[in-house]
Motif scaffolding. Structure first.
Motif, PDB file in Angstrom:
ATOM      1  N   ALA A  15       0.844  -1.193   0.000  1.00  0.00           N
ATOM      2  CA  ALA A  15       0.000   0.000   0.000  1.00  0.00           C
ATOM      3  C   ALA A  15       0.879   1.242   0.000  1.00  0.00           C
ATOM      4  O   ALA A  15       1.963   1.244   0.599  1.00  0.00           O
ATOM      5  CB  ALA A  15      -0.905  -0.008   1.227  1.00  0.00           C
ATOM      6  N   PRO A  16       0.468   2.328  -0.662  1.00  0.00           N
ATOM      7  CA  PRO A  16       1.317   3.514  -0.773  1.00  0.00           C
ATOM      8  C   PRO A  16       1.821   4.057   0.564  1.00  0.00           C
ATOM      9  O   PRO A  16       2.977   4.461   0.678  1.00  0.00           O
ATOM     10  CB  PRO A  16       0.411   4.521  -1.485  1.00  0.00           C
ATOM     11  N   ALA A  17       0.980   4.070   1.593  1.00  0.00           N
ATOM     12  CA  ALA A  17       1.414   4.595   2.891  1.00  0.00           C
ATOM     13  C   ALA A  17       2.536   3.750   3.479  1.00  0.00           C
ATOM     14  O   ALA A  17       3.502   4.276   4.053  1.00  0.00           O
ATOM     15  CB  ALA A  17       0.228   4.651   3.856  1.00  0.00           C
ATOM     16  N   LEU A  18       2.439   2.426   3.342  1.00  0.00           N
ATOM     17  CA  LEU A  18       3.471   1.534   3.847  1.00  0.00           C
ATOM     18  C   LEU A  18       4.737   1.654   3.021  1.00  0.00           C
ATOM     19  O   LEU A  18       5.851   1.688   3.561  1.00  0.00           O
ATOM     20  CB  LEU A  18       2.955   0.102   3.837  1.00  0.00           C
ATOM     21  N   ARG A  19       4.577   1.721   1.717  1.00  0.00           N
ATOM     22  CA  ARG A  19       5.735   1.880   0.825  1.00  0.00           C
ATOM     23  C   ARG A  19       6.511   3.151   1.172  1.00  0.00           C
ATOM     24  O   ARG A  19       7.743   3.140   1.289  1.00  0.00           O
ATOM     25  CB  ARG A  19       5.251   1.934  -0.619  1.00  0.00           C
ATOM     26  N   ASP A  20       5.818   4.259   1.362  1.00  0.00           N
ATOM     27  CA  ASP A  20       6.490   5.523   1.669  1.00  0.00           C
ATOM     28  C   ASP A  20       7.202   5.455   3.019  1.00  0.00           C
ATOM     29  O   ASP A  20       8.304   6.009   3.189  1.00  0.00           O
ATOM     30  CB  ASP A  20       5.487   6.669   1.653  1.00  0.00           C
ATOM     31  N   ALA A  21       6.578   4.792   3.998  1.00  0.00           N
ATOM     32  CA  ALA A  21       7.218   4.634   5.301  1.00  0.00           C
ATOM     33  C   ALA A  21       8.466   3.771   5.182  1.00  0.00           C
ATOM     34  O   ALA A  21       9.474   3.996   5.873  1.00  0.00           O
ATOM     35  CB  ALA A  21       6.227   4.024   6.292  1.00  0.00           C
ATOM     36  N   PHE A  22       8.419   2.760   4.330  1.00  0.00           N
ATOM     37  CA  PHE A  22       9.578   1.904   4.061  1.00  0.00           C
ATOM     38  C   PHE A  22      10.727   2.739   3.517  1.00  0.00           C
ATOM     39  O   PHE A  22      11.873   2.646   3.994  1.00  0.00           O
ATOM     40  CB  PHE A  22       9.150   0.820   3.077  1.00  0.00           C
ATOM     41  N   TYR A  23      10.445   3.572   2.527  1.00  0.00           N
ATOM     42  CA  TYR A  23      11.489   4.432   1.958  1.00  0.00           C
ATOM     43  C   TYR A  23      12.098   5.337   3.027  1.00  0.00           C
ATOM     44  O   TYR A  23      13.324   5.496   3.114  1.00  0.00           O
ATOM     45  CB  TYR A  23      10.911   5.306   0.845  1.00  0.00           C
ATOM     46  N   GLU A  24      11.246   5.933   3.850  1.00  0.00           N
ATOM     47  CA  GLU A  24      11.738   6.843   4.882  1.00  0.00           C
ATOM     48  C   GLU A  24      12.625   6.110   5.881  1.00  0.00           C
ATOM     49  O   GLU A  24      13.648   6.639   6.339  1.00  0.00           O
ATOM     50  CB  GLU A  24      10.557   7.491   5.601  1.00  0.00           C
ATOM     51  N   ALA A  25      12.246   4.882   6.214  1.00  0.00           N
ATOM     52  CA  ALA A  25      13.041   4.114   7.172  1.00  0.00           C
ATOM     53  C   ALA A  25      14.425   3.788   6.623  1.00  0.00           C
ATOM     54  O   ALA A  25      15.409   3.758   7.384  1.00  0.00           O
ATOM     55  CB  ALA A  25      12.300   2.835   7.547  1.00  0.00           C
ATOM     56  N   THR A  26      14.538   3.532   5.325  1.00  0.00           N
ATOM     57  CA  THR A  26      15.866   3.273   4.768  1.00  0.00           C
ATOM     58  C   THR A  26      16.725   4.536   4.797  1.00  0.00           C
ATOM     59  O   THR A  26      17.938   4.458   5.023  1.00  0.00           O
ATOM     60  CB  THR A  26      15.783   2.741   3.323  1.00  0.00           C
ATOM     61  N   LEU A  27      16.109   5.687   4.583  1.00  0.00           N
ATOM     62  CA  LEU A  27      16.855   6.947   4.672  1.00  0.00           C
ATOM     63  C   LEU A  27      17.349   7.185   6.096  1.00  0.00           C
ATOM     64  O   LEU A  27      18.485   7.633   6.305  1.00  0.00           O
ATOM     65  CB  LEU A  27      15.970   8.108   4.216  1.00  0.00           C
TER      66      LEU A  27
END
Length: 413
Positions: free
Chosen positions: A358-370
C-alpha cells in the motif's frame, strides 16, 4: 468539455443566390485518448513514436510525479483515460474504489507469464498490465572491474538514495533483495503481501546485514544519502560519475539508460550482497503497469494494442526498453540479452515488494531506509528494531484490498 465527443457545431453559410440559406451540422473528431505516464525526455519521444504507430489518436503527459498528478486528477473528477504507474500498490487502491475498468479480453493475457499475469482481482477481473519491465537482483560493474564471487566492501558500491518524490527506494531494493536471496521466494512473497511481520527474523536480519555494510564506512554512507540514484546526467550515471573509485552498482536494468555511451557488465547480485555469498534464489522484477480509468472504446483499443505482442515488439525495439510479453524477441547480445532472459526466460521472478505494498506503507519503508543510512553516516545506533516496529504499525493500519495480489513470485524456490 467532456472527453466523449465535442458538442455538435452548427455551421451556417449564407449562399447569396436568391434567398436560399443552407444549414448543416458537422460532428467533430473524437477527442484523443489521454495517457498519464512516467516517461519524459528521450523515452517520452520514443513512447509517443510507438503510440503513433498504433493508429489511435492520443494525448500523452509524461511526468516524474505521476502519483501526485494522478491523485489530483482523480480527486477533481477528470482522470486520464489510461494511467501508467510503477507498481501496483496504488492501482490496487483505485480498483478498490471502483475507479478502474477491467482489461479482460482486450489483449492476449497468455502472453504474460507469472508473476506479471497474477496481478488481478479475486473475481477474475484484471485491472493492470505491464507495458514495460525491468530486471532487478543484479549488479552493474565497470568493464575491467569484474567482481569476485564474494561480498564487496562498502567502498566498492556506487549508491545514491535520491529521486524525484520517492527518495529512499534504492535502499528498499537492497533490503528486498537480501530478504529474497537469504530466505527465498515464499518468505519474500509473504512479507510483500503482509503475511510476514516486519519485526520477524527474516526481515530484521536482512535489514541488519545492510546496516552493517553502511556502518563500515560512514563517509561513503553520507555521500550516498545525498546522491541522486541517476548520478550526474552529464557524466554517465553513478557508476561512471564518481570521484571515489566505486566500481559496483546495485540497481535495476533501467540503469543502462543513465550510462550513456559507457558500457557496463552485469552479474547476479546474490554472491555480492552483505553477509553472503548466497545462492541466487530468484530475480526481483519491476514494471510500469497500465490501467484503464475510462469506458471509452478508443481507450480500450489503445491499451489492448499497447499490451499486444505487436505493440510490445515496437516498444522494445528501443535499446533500453524491455517487455514482459513472452512473444517479444529477446535482445540479441550483451547485457540486453541477459536482461531479456531474466524477465521472460526460465527461473523464478518476484515482483518488487515495495511496489506491491500500500502507498502509505511503501512511503514509510522508503523513509526508514533513509533514516538507517543517516544514522550510519552519523555513527549513531541504527535503531533497526524500533524502525521495524513502526513499519509494522503502519502495515496493521492498512485496510485489506479486494484487488490484492495472490502471488508475488512466479514459482517455487
Amino acid at each position: 468539455m467532456t472527453r466523449r465527443f465535442r458538442l455538435l457545431v452548427l455551421l451556417v453559410v449564407l449562399v447569396v443566390t436568391g434567398s436560399v440559406v443552407t444549414l448543416w451540422a458537422q460532428r467533430d473528431e473524437p477527442e484523443p485518448v489521454t495517457i498519464l505516464g512516467p516517461w519524459t525526455d528521450t523515452q517520452e519521444r520514443q513512447f509517443e513514436e510507438v503510440l503513433r504507430g498504433l493508429g489511435v489518436p492520443f494525448d500523452y503527459q509524461g511526468t516524474a510525479a505521476q502519483r501526485e498528478v494522478l491523485l489530483s486528477q482523480v480527486q477533481s473528477g477528470d482522470p486520464p483515460d489510461i494511467a501508467i504507474m510503477p507498481g501496483v500498490g496504488e492501482l490496487a487502491e483505485y480498483a478498490d474504489q471502483d475507479r478502474l475498468r477491467p482489461l479482460n479480453g482486450l489483449y492476449d493475457a497468455s502472453e504474460y507469464g507469472a508473476p506479471w499475469s497474477s496481478a488481478g482481482h479475486a473475481s477474475g477481473a484484471v485491472y493492470w498490465v505491464p507495458v514495460k519491465a525491468d530486471l532487478k537482483s543484479i549488479v552493474w560493474y565497470r568493464h575491467g572491474n569484474e567482481p569476485t564471487p564474494a561480498p564487496a566492501p562498502m567502498e566498492s558500491w556506487c549508491m545514491g538514495m535520491g529521486d524525484d518524490g520517492a527518495s529512499g527506494w534504492p535502499g528498499s531494493d537492497w533490503i528486498e533483495d537480501l530478504v529474497l536471496q537469504r530466505e527465498g521466494p515464499d518468505t519474500y512473497g509473504d512479507w510483500a503481501l503482509g503475511r510476514e511481520r516486519w519485526t520477524a527474523k527474516p526481515v530484521r536480519t536482512a535489514w541488519e546485514a545492510w546496516g552493517r555494510l553502511l556502518q563500515r564506512n560512514p563517509t561513503t554512507a553520507g555521500e550516498a544519502l545525498l546522491a541522486d540514484h541517476r548520478g550526474n546526467p552529464d557524466r554517465n550515471g553513478l557508476l561512471f560519475a564518481n570521484d571515489r573509485g566505486c566500481t559496483l552498482e546495485h540497481q535495476g536494468s533501467f540503469a543502462r539508460a543513465f550510462y550513456g555511451d559507457r558500457h557496463a557488465g552485469l552479474v547476479d547480485s546474490a554472491k555480492l550482497l552483505p553477509g553472503g555469498p548466497y545462492p541466487q534464489r530468484a530475480h526481483e522484477v519491476t514494471g510500469d503497469f497500465a490501467a484503464l480509468f475510462s469506458d471509452r472504446p478508443q481507450a480500450k483499443e489503445l491499451i489492448g494494442k499497447l499490451a499486444s505482442r505487436e505493440g510490445q515488439r515496437a516498444w522494445a525495439t528501443f535499446p533500453n526498453v524491455f517487455s514482459a510479453n513472452r512473444g517479444v524477441p529477446r535482445k540479441a547480445k550483451d547485457t540486453g540479452k541477459q536482461i531479456s532472459e531474466g524477465l521472460t526466460g526460465p527461473g523464478v521472478r518476484c515482483l518488487d515488494a515495495s511496489d506491491v505494498m500500500a502507498p502509505a506503507l511503501r512511503d514509510a519503508f522508503y523513509e526508514a531506509t533513509l533514516l538507517t543510512m543517516a544514522r550510519a553516516a552519523a555513527g549513531t545506533d541504527l535503531g533497526i528494531r524500533s524502525l521495524l516496529r513502526d513499519l509494522q504499525r503502519v502495515q496493521d493500519a492498512q485496510p485489506p484490498t479486494r484487488a490484492g495480489l495472490e502471488r508475488v513470485c512466479s514459482g517455487p524456490p
